[in-house]
Design an enzyme around this catalytic site. Structure first.
Site, PDB file in Angstrom:
ATOM      1  N   GLY A  14      -2.980   1.603 -17.042  1.00 16.88           N
ATOM      2  CA  GLY A  14      -3.042   1.111 -15.668  1.00 16.88           C
ATOM      3  C   GLY A  14      -2.014   0.020 -15.455  1.00 16.88           C
ATOM      4  CB  THR A  15      -0.306  -1.062 -12.372  1.00 24.25           C
ATOM      5  OG1 THR A  15       0.966  -1.639 -12.162  1.00 24.25           O
ATOM      6  CG2 THR A  15      -1.355  -1.739 -11.498  1.00 24.25           C
ATOM      7  CE  LYS A  20      -2.675  -2.404 -18.959  1.00 26.66           C
ATOM      8  NZ  LYS A  20      -2.505  -3.079 -17.674  1.00 26.66           N
ATOM      9  CD  GLU A  38       0.850  -4.728 -23.205  1.00 25.30           C
ATOM     10  OE1 GLU A  38       1.509  -3.709 -23.032  1.00 25.30           O
ATOM     11  OE2 GLU A  38       0.311  -5.338 -22.278  1.00 25.30           O
ATOM     12  CE1 TYR A  50       7.572  -9.252 -15.192  1.00 23.24           C
ATOM     13  CE2 TYR A  50       6.791 -10.189 -17.259  1.00 23.24           C
ATOM     14  CZ  TYR A  50       6.684  -9.243 -16.251  1.00 23.24           C
ATOM     15  OH  TYR A  50       5.693  -8.299 -16.284  1.00 23.24           O
ATOM     16  CG  ASP A  85      -4.507  -4.077 -23.609  1.00 20.29           C
ATOM     17  OD1 ASP A  85      -4.298  -3.547 -22.525  1.00 20.29           O
ATOM     18  OD2 ASP A  85      -4.305  -5.281 -23.859  1.00 20.29           O
ATOM     19  NE  ARG A  86       0.842  -1.206 -19.910  1.00 17.23           N
ATOM     20  CZ  ARG A  86       0.925  -2.374 -19.288  1.00 17.23           C
ATOM     21  NH1 ARG A  86       1.243  -3.433 -19.946  1.00 17.23           N
ATOM     22  NH2 ARG A  86       0.688  -2.450 -18.011  1.00 17.23           N
ATOM     23  CB  ALA A 147      -2.310 -14.332  -7.470  1.00 12.67           C
ATOM     24  CD  GLU A 148      -8.618 -13.786  -8.481  1.00 14.25           C
ATOM     25  OE1 GLU A 148      -9.226 -13.269  -9.441  1.00 14.25           O
ATOM     26  OE2 GLU A 148      -8.821 -13.480  -7.287  1.00 14.25           O
TER      27      GLU A 148
HETATM   28  N1  LIG Z   1     -13.891  -6.286 -13.948  1.00 14.04           N
HETATM   29  C1  LIG Z   1     -13.269  -7.403 -13.577  1.00 14.04           C
HETATM   30  N2  LIG Z   1     -13.787  -8.174 -12.619  1.00 14.04           N
HETATM   31  C2  LIG Z   1     -13.137  -9.269 -12.201  1.00 14.04           C
HETATM   32  N3  LIG Z   1     -11.995  -9.721 -12.706  1.00 14.04           N
HETATM   33  C3  LIG Z   1     -11.431  -8.989 -13.679  1.00 14.04           C
HETATM   34  C4  LIG Z   1     -12.036  -7.795 -14.176  1.00 14.04           C
HETATM   35  N4  LIG Z   1     -11.229  -7.282 -15.124  1.00 14.04           N
HETATM   36  C5  LIG Z   1     -10.181  -8.117 -15.222  1.00 14.04           C
HETATM   37  N5  LIG Z   1     -10.310  -9.150 -14.376  1.00 14.04           N
HETATM   38  C6  LIG Z   1      -9.361 -10.258 -14.226  1.00 14.04           C
HETATM   39  O1  LIG Z   1      -8.111  -9.728 -13.802  1.00 14.04           O
HETATM   40  C7  LIG Z   1      -7.031 -10.343 -14.481  1.00 14.04           C
HETATM   41  C8  LIG Z   1      -6.211  -9.290 -15.213  1.00 14.04           C
HETATM   42  O2  LIG Z   1      -7.022  -8.682 -16.213  1.00 14.04           O
HETATM   43  P1  LIG Z   1      -6.433  -8.177 -17.591  1.00 14.04           P
HETATM   44  O3  LIG Z   1      -5.672  -9.282 -18.278  1.00 14.04           O
HETATM   45  O4  LIG Z   1      -7.558  -7.543 -18.325  1.00 14.04           O
HETATM   46  O5  LIG Z   1      -5.402  -7.093 -17.060  1.00 14.04           O
HETATM   47  P2  LIG Z   1      -4.434  -6.146 -17.853  1.00 14.04           P
HETATM   48  O6  LIG Z   1      -4.462  -4.843 -17.151  1.00 14.04           O
HETATM   49  O7  LIG Z   1      -4.779  -6.127 -19.299  1.00 14.04           O
HETATM   50  O8  LIG Z   1      -3.045  -6.848 -17.635  1.00 14.04           O
HETATM   51  P3  LIG Z   1      -1.627  -6.561 -18.342  1.00 14.04           P
HETATM   52  O9  LIG Z   1      -1.107  -5.317 -17.733  1.00 14.04           O
HETATM   53  O10 LIG Z   1      -0.814  -7.740 -17.973  1.00 14.04           O
HETATM   54  O11 LIG Z   1      -1.853  -6.443 -19.811  1.00 14.04           O
HETATM   55  C9  LIG Z   1      -7.644 -11.382 -15.414  1.00 14.04           C
HETATM   56  O12 LIG Z   1      -7.585 -12.636 -14.777  1.00 14.04           O
HETATM   57  C10 LIG Z   1      -9.089 -10.904 -15.579  1.00 14.04           C
HETATM   58  O13 LIG Z   1      -9.973 -11.975 -15.835  1.00 14.04           O
HETATM   59  N1  LIG Z   2       7.103  -1.570 -21.713  1.00 13.31           N
HETATM   60  C1  LIG Z   2       7.087  -2.649 -20.907  1.00 13.31           C
HETATM   61  N2  LIG Z   2       8.158  -2.994 -20.192  1.00 13.31           N
HETATM   62  C2  LIG Z   2       8.167  -4.087 -19.413  1.00 13.31           C
HETATM   63  N3  LIG Z   2       7.132  -4.927 -19.308  1.00 13.31           N
HETATM   64  C3  LIG Z   2       6.031  -4.616 -19.994  1.00 13.31           C
HETATM   65  C4  LIG Z   2       5.938  -3.471 -20.817  1.00 13.31           C
HETATM   66  N4  LIG Z   2       4.692  -3.446 -21.368  1.00 13.31           N
HETATM   67  C5  LIG Z   2       4.058  -4.523 -20.903  1.00 13.31           C
HETATM   68  N5  LIG Z   2       4.850  -5.234 -20.083  1.00 13.31           N
HETATM   69  C6  LIG Z   2       4.542  -6.530 -19.436  1.00 13.31           C
HETATM   70  C7  LIG Z   2       3.624  -6.452 -18.264  1.00 13.31           C
HETATM   71  C8  LIG Z   2       2.867  -7.757 -18.341  1.00 13.31           C
HETATM   72  O1  LIG Z   2       3.586  -8.791 -17.707  1.00 13.31           O
HETATM   73  C9  LIG Z   2       2.805  -8.057 -19.825  1.00 13.31           C
HETATM   74  C10 LIG Z   2       1.491  -7.719 -20.486  1.00 13.31           C
HETATM   75  O2  LIG Z   2       1.153  -6.415 -20.251  1.00 13.31           O
HETATM   76  O3  LIG Z   2       3.849  -7.319 -20.433  1.00 13.31           O
END
Ligand SMILES: Nc1ncnc2c1ncn2[C@@H]1O[C@H](COP(=O)(O)OP(=O)(O)OP(=O)(O)O)[C@@H](O)[C@H]1O
Ligand SMILES: Nc1ncnc2c1ncn2[C@H]1C[C@H](O)[C@@H](CO)O1
Length: 218
Positions: A14-15, A20, A38, A50, A85-86, A147-148
């Site tokens: 997912g984005t 994730k 990750e 970035y 995770d990803r 943002a959060e």
């Molecule tokens: N089910 C949920 N309810 C509310 N907030 C959430 C939930 N899941 C994640 N969050 C919040 O959303 C934000 C992003 O979550 P998380 O770090 O798990 O995303 P991610 O998809 O792993 O990001 P990335 O792509 O950067 O690795 C965090 O601040 C997390 O606390």
């Molecule tokens: N393959 C990738 N190319 C560019 N950016 C990437 C990649 N995988 C993760 N990210 C970035 C997104 C988040 O900021 C952070 C955590 O997921 O890392």
């Protein structure tokens, strides 16, 4: 009622910011599985990337590929039982491709990167996941979560980047067929307030894995 085999590998896609890592942690606790995260904190290229996509996109992709490969090997050596995770598919088919097509990674660098990826995939360390969970959400919710969470480098990134990434994810999952997919909307569960809301998610995953393994006699 099916159960998830204890040697399964479940990948969450997912984005950026969709949740994730949070779901990886929660599912692993519920299922008593290992996790493959990750890592962001020790990534030597992410912040530089970035700030300057042109200069660092190749370095970052190679770094992620190396990290992903080490994790694949670790999961293989344990014999599965992981929530990941990803997926590596996202690195290659979404991020790297987006930078190549957008001109922030050269065609030559992309070709080199892709050859390395193909060579890695041909090793025994790359069993396909039993199931890929695709996390769906509204675009606005993802932007709010970024943002959060408050990673400065992400907040300072132009919003067009997140929009482009979000769109690519939606298109990518439509054609993804390397393994079975379970789509979950982020409003379907609440990992913080009600962990048992994951039970229907687990049921869906179990059913998909059972069906897929039965078809392939595993
Ligand atoms: N089910 C949920 N309810 C509310 N907030 C959430 C939930 N899941 C994640 N969050 C919040 O959303 C934000 C992003 O979550 P998380 O770090 O798990 O995303 P991610 O998809 O792993 O990001 P990335 O792509 O950067 O690795 C965090 O601040 C997390 O606390
Ligand atoms: N393959 C990738 N190319 C560019 N950016 C990437 C990649 N995988 C993760 N990210 C970035 C997104 C988040 O900021 C952070 C955590 O997921 O890392």
């Amino acid at each position: 009622m099916y159960t998830i085999p204890n040697d399964a590998i479940i990948t969450i896609a997912g984005t950026v910011g969709v949740g994730k890592s949070s779901l990886t942690k929660a599912l692993a606790e519920k299922l008593n599985f290992r996790t493959s995260f990750e890592k962001v904190d020790n990534n030597p290229y992410l912040e530089k990337f970035y700030n300057d996509f042109d200069r660092w996109s190749f370095h970052l992709q190679i770094y992620f590929l190396a990290e992903r490969f080490k994790e694949q090997k670790r999961m293989f050596e344990y014999g599965g039982g992981f929530i990941q995770d990803r997926s590596i598919y996202e690195d290659v088919d979404i991020f790297a491709k987006m930078h190549e097509e957008g001109g922030t990674m050269t065609k030559e660098d992309f070709a080199t990167y892709y050859q390395l990826y193909e060579a890695m995939v041909m090793t025994p360390y790359f069993p396909q996941p039993d199931c890929l969970i695709f996390l769906e959400s509204d675009y606005e919710d993802v932007i709010n979560r970024i943002a959060e969470r408050g990673r400065q480098m992400e907040i300072e990134t132009d919003e067009t980047y997140w929009r482009a990434l979000y769109t690519r994810y939606v298109e990518w999952i439509e054609n993804f067929n390397a393994c079975p997919v379970v789509r979950i909307n982020i409003n379907e569960y609440d990992v913080y307030g009600d962990i048992d809301s994951l039970d229907p998610v687990i049921e869906k995953i179990a059913k998909v894995i059972h069906t897929h393994r039965a078809m392939h006699k595993r």
